[in-house]
Scaffold this motif. Structure first.
Motif, PDB file in Angstrom:
ATOM      1  N   ASN A  54       0.827  -1.203   0.000  1.00  0.00           N
ATOM      2  CA  ASN A  54       0.000   0.000   0.000  1.00  0.00           C
ATOM      3  C   ASN A  54       0.864   1.256   0.000  1.00  0.00           C
ATOM      4  O   ASN A  54       0.591   2.210  -0.723  1.00  0.00           O
ATOM      5  CB  ASN A  54      -0.931  -0.017   1.213  1.00  0.00           C
ATOM      6  CG  ASN A  54      -1.949   1.091   1.169  1.00  0.00           C
ATOM      7  OD1 ASN A  54      -2.438   1.454   0.110  1.00  0.00           O
ATOM      8  ND2 ASN A  54      -2.291   1.618   2.323  1.00  0.00           N
ATOM      9  N   THR A  55       1.931   1.241   0.786  1.00  0.00           N
ATOM     10  CA  THR A  55       2.820   2.392   0.863  1.00  0.00           C
ATOM     11  C   THR A  55       3.534   2.623  -0.465  1.00  0.00           C
ATOM     12  O   THR A  55       3.604   3.751  -0.955  1.00  0.00           O
ATOM     13  CB  THR A  55       3.860   2.195   1.987  1.00  0.00           C
ATOM     14  OG1 THR A  55       3.158   2.002   3.219  1.00  0.00           O
ATOM     15  CG2 THR A  55       4.786   3.378   2.114  1.00  0.00           C
ATOM     16  N   SER A  57       2.624   1.601  -3.456  1.00  0.00           N
ATOM     17  CA  SER A  57       1.704   1.947  -4.540  1.00  0.00           C
ATOM     18  C   SER A  57       1.273   3.401  -4.502  1.00  0.00           C
ATOM     19  O   SER A  57       0.877   3.961  -5.519  1.00  0.00           O
ATOM     20  CB  SER A  57       0.478   1.036  -4.517  1.00  0.00           C
ATOM     21  OG  SER A  57      -0.305   1.290  -3.377  1.00  0.00           O
ATOM     22  N   LYS A  58       1.361   4.031  -3.342  1.00  0.00           N
ATOM     23  CA  LYS A  58       0.970   5.437  -3.218  1.00  0.00           C
ATOM     24  C   LYS A  58       2.167   6.387  -3.171  1.00  0.00           C
ATOM     25  O   LYS A  58       1.994   7.590  -3.060  1.00  0.00           O
ATOM     26  CB  LYS A  58       0.121   5.621  -1.964  1.00  0.00           C
ATOM     27  CG  LYS A  58      -1.211   4.906  -2.052  1.00  0.00           C
ATOM     28  CD  LYS A  58      -2.022   5.092  -0.810  1.00  0.00           C
ATOM     29  CE  LYS A  58      -3.338   4.352  -0.948  1.00  0.00           C
ATOM     30  NZ  LYS A  58      -4.135   4.420   0.258  1.00  0.00           N
TER      31      LYS A  58
END
Length: 83
Positions: A54-55, A57-58
């Motif tokens: 998640n980190t 990908s953002k």
């Protein structure tokens, strides 16, 4: 002076935001307490992997990968590897 401590174990759940909710009376008001939380290693590894993905990908450092000019390879490129 030796301190004697009593271990307390209970089951609980986290809410949808990931916060731990503890409904366990200790019958001590206005006292300092220590809380020890042990997580299952397998579940923790899955949580850490999800957090990492998640980190990443953002992360704006990887935005260039969304540029079509970076997509230079196809499934027809390269040579198959014999197993």
């Amino acid at each position: 002076m030796e301190r004697i401590m009593r271990a307390i174990e209970f089951r609980s759940k986290t809410d949808v935001a990931g916060n731990l909710r503890i409904d366990y009376p200790v019958h001590k008001s206005n006292k300092k307490v220590r809380v020890i939380i042990l997580l299952d290693e397998e579940e923790q590894a899955e949580d850490e992997e999800a957090l990492w993905m998640n980190t990443v990908s953002k992360n704006p450092a990887f935005e260039y990968l969304n540029d079509d000019s970076e997509n230079i390879y196809t499934v027809n490129d390269g040579e198959p590897i014999d197993h």
